[in-house]
Design an enzyme around this catalytic site. Structure first.
Site, short mmCIF file in Angstrom:
data_model
loop_
_atom_site.label_atom_id
_atom_site.label_comp_id
_atom_site.label_asym_id
_atom_site.label_seq_id
_atom_site.Cartn_x
_atom_site.Cartn_y
_atom_site.Cartn_z
N TYR A 1 0.72 9.96 3.46
CA TYR A 1 1.54 8.77 3.27
C TYR A 1 2.47 8.39 4.12
O TYR A 1 2.72 7.31 4.73
CB TYR A 1 2.33 9.00 1.72
CG TYR A 1 3.38 7.88 1.77
CD1 TYR A 1 3.03 6.58 1.20
CD2 TYR A 1 4.75 7.78 1.99
CE1 TYR A 1 3.83 5.57 0.85
CE2 TYR A 1 5.51 6.78 1.76
CZ TYR A 1 5.28 5.68 1.17
OH TYR A 1 5.91 4.45 1.05
N ASP B 1 -2.00 5.36 -4.59
CA ASP B 1 -1.70 4.10 -5.31
C ASP B 1 -1.44 3.13 -3.96
O ASP B 1 -1.49 2.03 -3.85
CB ASP B 1 -0.80 3.94 -6.20
CG ASP B 1 0.59 4.72 -5.89
OD1 ASP B 1 0.44 6.12 -5.53
OD2 ASP B 1 1.68 4.18 -5.55
N LYS C 1 -1.85 10.91 -11.95
CA LYS C 1 -0.71 9.90 -12.11
C LYS C 1 -1.06 8.43 -11.84
O LYS C 1 -1.74 8.23 -10.76
CB LYS C 1 0.31 10.19 -10.83
CG LYS C 1 1.44 9.26 -10.84
CD LYS C 1 2.76 9.86 -10.43
CE LYS C 1 3.81 8.80 -10.47
NZ LYS C 1 4.33 9.09 -9.03
#
Lengths: 518, 244
Positions: free
Chosen positions: A266, A301, A373
């Site tokens: 990320y 995500d 998640k």
């Protein structure tokens, strides 16, 4: 959950094999380098506390001083504990203060017996920090046993983000009373690019609250109180990401945070942090999380917020497989892997809901023992709050149907405002209605053999395997440089924090890594 | 017809809906307070249709009611598009013909704002809503500096790249950060470069008021829903002149 997708176990095995092959060179890189933040985490575990009058933590001042004298390649433990012995200072924070004033010179002892003695001292001191981490973990286990876990799966995950820890606390407690099982305190925008961890209780942040040891402690204590009141253990989440992820992981371990956002890529992709810096920091922070019994949340995500959620679905799978490999390598167990994925397909697309189900089920079946998640829609939230609430309802339904472990509650006011009290209440009603109303619907939900959902899952998995094979051929660093994930191109010789990376010298010593790998 | 009222289900009924929270526990008095607020906002009669306690000491209300206010559409002030909307082909052709070089665009999210979704939607090849971003335009040379760019870095890069236009995206609005950052940015450009050399300054973000351009020291503000094509057309209009 019994298999619903009938995935070919050979393809699954080959995907994992390729992920390991793609990841291994990065692990080797991480094992042969250190960073300023890894070294600062070592010093935090050894007991350095506090900051100077400008708010620069003593760990930063100490690492900078050591680095100026002998570089980072030996690790800071030996020069620091050698200096403690030779100066007779027995408080490591005092040593940091003296070093910052220029009153200490650091070097690496040449005598073997001195090196051995210094290593013993470093090991003892950092062992003290790890003992705190162990005690906190035992404490959590006791509390969970006494108070209990949430009654339902998925656990309901809610965000608070006021910027002021004293405002966050009542909001978090109210959210827990309203049904949240996990509270995440979003960090202030920009913290990920600070090369130090701020100190103390903080009352101003932008779109979030600074992650500090004191803020961690205050929020955990408040949630302990609420957990006792509610008779269920309310978990606390923060972010081990950005330039200080190893230190934040150590602080989280010492203050009994329960989950940490901790993605392997990320920072590289979305914060333009140097890839090597990130992978080195990642490995250390995951080792700490493994020891602390912390559940990590990965950030797949996010790819879908920039790339197209259908075209790029397989990049999520690839990243999950890589995150799993890196996590296992660092000692995390399956129950600690909150692998991320999201409901981000354009709702205008025909069959979008079916595609979401296929993708969510694929993640579920690839990682049967991980508490996945599940992240709500953000990209296609338009400001039409009524439509947003409906989308969130469908998102919740996928969560219920596919056995997700952690459900981040979607806000209908996404893209409008930071959530209001009433937004959160409406969002929780939505979750409760769907989870209660759908009940155990997943028992009845079995996609038709060879039907749309199974085919789509196969297709995504197949594309993931192809991409992994390509990454193995080109190397992961090249794939990242070329913009394979989330479109961003991030070459290994660029990005923030590169100057804080050093290759290990032959005599590199890190007592914490040694203990965590033992 | 320039005078209008809100429309519920009958012309001229003036019906609106409103939801809000009051920091008081739910009881009869709280409901009365909600109606009083609605009345003061011009809703009369105000119909309290929903009240729900939230935690300790808060109540959420939904109110439907009739407002007496009229709006005059003639007196509405907005920034209308004052330039022709061009296709990508027309944008490229105009720049080629009139400028005879590529037009340099530098984009960034400044300050602590890490939300690149806006700048990426406008600049990235991928674009938004089926429209390709500025990187797709062959006659635009785009530098996307990404998130959390400092103002000095932005000015330096703009100078280095001989930027004709600088695009800044701001999503975070807490404590008016978007306004402060924009003012700091335009001031820095004014300080660093003389008027003739200064690039066109454009900011965008969902919470900007398009009428504030002058006040913030920028040439143009784009608000929510702006597409890459609109930005490209504006660049041509402002920097190259008309396509005719």
């Amino acid at each position: 959950m019994a298999s619903k997708l009938d995935l070919d176990p050979r393809v699954v095995r080959s995907a994992r094999r390729l992920a390991a092959k793609a990841g291994q060179p990065v692990v080797d890189l991480a094992r042969s380098h250190t960073t300023v933040s890894v070294e600062r985490a070592v010093l935090r575990l050894a007991g350095v506390q506090g900051a100077d009058q400008d708010g620069i933590p003593w760990v930063n001042r100490l690492v900078d001083a050591v680095r100026a004298d002998v570089g980072l390649g030996h690790g800071v433990a030996v020069p620091v504990f050698h200096a403690m012995r030779s100066t007779g200072v027995d408080d490591i924070t005092v040593l940091a203060q003296k070093a910052a004033a220029g009153a200490v010179r650091f070097d690496v002892p040449s005598s073997r017996s001195e090196v051995a003695a210094v290593k013993r001292a470093a090991k003892r001191a950092t062992g003290g920090g790890l003992k705190i981490v162990d005690r906190r973990r035992a404490e959590r286990e006791r509390l969970v046993k006494r108070l209990g876990d949430p009654k339902q799966r998925p656990w309901i995950y809610l965000i608070v983000a006021t910027g002021d820890i004293y405002e966050d606390i009542p909001q978090a407690q109210a959210a827990a009373r309203a049904g949240a099982d996990v509270i995440a305190v979003i960090r202030s925008t920009g913290q990920s690019l600070l090369d130090y961890v701020p100190e103390g209780a903080t009352r101003e942040g932008f779109a979030g609250t600074y992650a500090t040891q004191e803020n961690f402690r205050l929020m955990r204590a408040a949630l302990d109180e609420t957990s006792r009141e509610l008779g269920r253990y309310v978990r606390l989440t923060n972010y081990a990401s950005g330039l200080c992820m190893p230190e934040i992981a150590a602080l989280a371990g010492m203050e009994r945070l329960d989950m940490m956002l901790n993605d392997s890529m990320y920072g590289i992709l979305f914060r333009d942090i140097n890839p090597i810096r990130t992978f080195v920091d990642q490995r250390f922070s995951r080792q700490v999380h493994a020891r602390a019994g912390i559940i990590i949340n990965t950030g797949e995500d996010n790819y879908l917020t920039t790339a197209d959620a259908v075209e790029a679905a397989h990049t999520v799978t690839v990243s999950q497989l890589l995150n799993e490999f890196f996590a296992h390598e660092a000692g995390l167990e399956d129950w600690q892997l909150g692998l991320g994925h999201a409901f981000e397909i354009n709702p205008e697309l025909p069959e979008s809901f079916r595609l979401e189900l296929a993708h969510a089920l694929l993640a579920r079946e690839l990682f049967p023992d991980a508490p996945l998640k599940w992240m709500p829609p953000t990209k296609h939230m338009t400001g039409d709050v009524f439509r947003g609430n409906l989308l969130d309802g469908f998102f919740n339904l996928v969560g219920a149907l596919t056995g997700q472990g952690i459900l981040l509650v979607g806000m209908m006011t996404e893209a409008v405002v930071t959530p209001w009290l009433s937004d959160r209440d409406i969002a929780l009603q939505n979750v409760r209605y769907v989870l209660t109303g759908a009940g155990n619907l997943h028992e009845d939900f079995a996609p038709a053999p060879g039907g749309f959902i199974q085919q789509r899952a196969d297709e995504v998995l197949g594309e993931a395997v192809d991409l992994l094979a390509k990454i193995v051929d080109d190397s992961l660093l090249t794939a990242i440089a070329e913009g394979t994930f989330g479109i961003m191109k991030r070459p290994a010789d660029r990005g923030k924090g590169l100057d804080g990376v050093a290759r290990h010298d032959d005599d590199y010593y890190n007592p914490v890594t040694e203990a965590l790998e033992a | 017809m320039s005078i209008v009222r809100p429309y519920g289900d009958t012309t001229g009924d003036g019906m609106v809906q409103l939801s809000f929270t009051l920091p008081i526990p739910h009881d009869k008095r709280a409901e009365g307070a909600a109606v009083q607020l609605a009345n003061k906002m011009g809703m009369d009669p105000a119909l309290l249709v929903h009240a729900r306690p939230m935690g300790d000491g808060f109540t959420f209300f939904v109110v439907y009611g009739k407002v007496s206010h009229l709006v005059d559409t003639e007196k509405v002030q907005v920034v209308e598009r004052d330039y022709p909307l061009l296709s990508a082909k027309e944008v490229n052709a105009t720049i080629k013909r009139r400028l005879r070089r590529r037009l340099n665009v530098v984009g960034a999210c400044i300050g602590t704002d890490a939300h690149t979704v806006g700048i990426d939607a406008i600049l990235n090849l991928k674009g938004i809503a089926g429209e390709k971003g500025l990187e797709y335009y062959s006659e635009l040379s785009v530098t996307n500096m990404g998130a959390q760019v400092s103002v000095p870095d932005l000015v330096e890069t703009a100078r280095e790249r001989k930027a004709d236009a600088v695009l800044v995206s701001q999503v975070v609005t807490q404590r008016d950060a978007h306004l402060q950052n924009t003012r700091a940015m335009s001031a820095a450009f004014r300080e660093a470069l003389p008027a003739g050399k200064r690039p066109l300054l454009i900011v965008g973000g969902p919470r900007f008021d398009e009428l504030m351009a002058g006040e913030l020291g920028v040439d143009r503000i784009f608000s929510r829903g702006t597409t890459p094509r609109e930005v490209a057309s504006y660049l041509v209009h402002a920097l190259v002149g008309s396509s005719s």
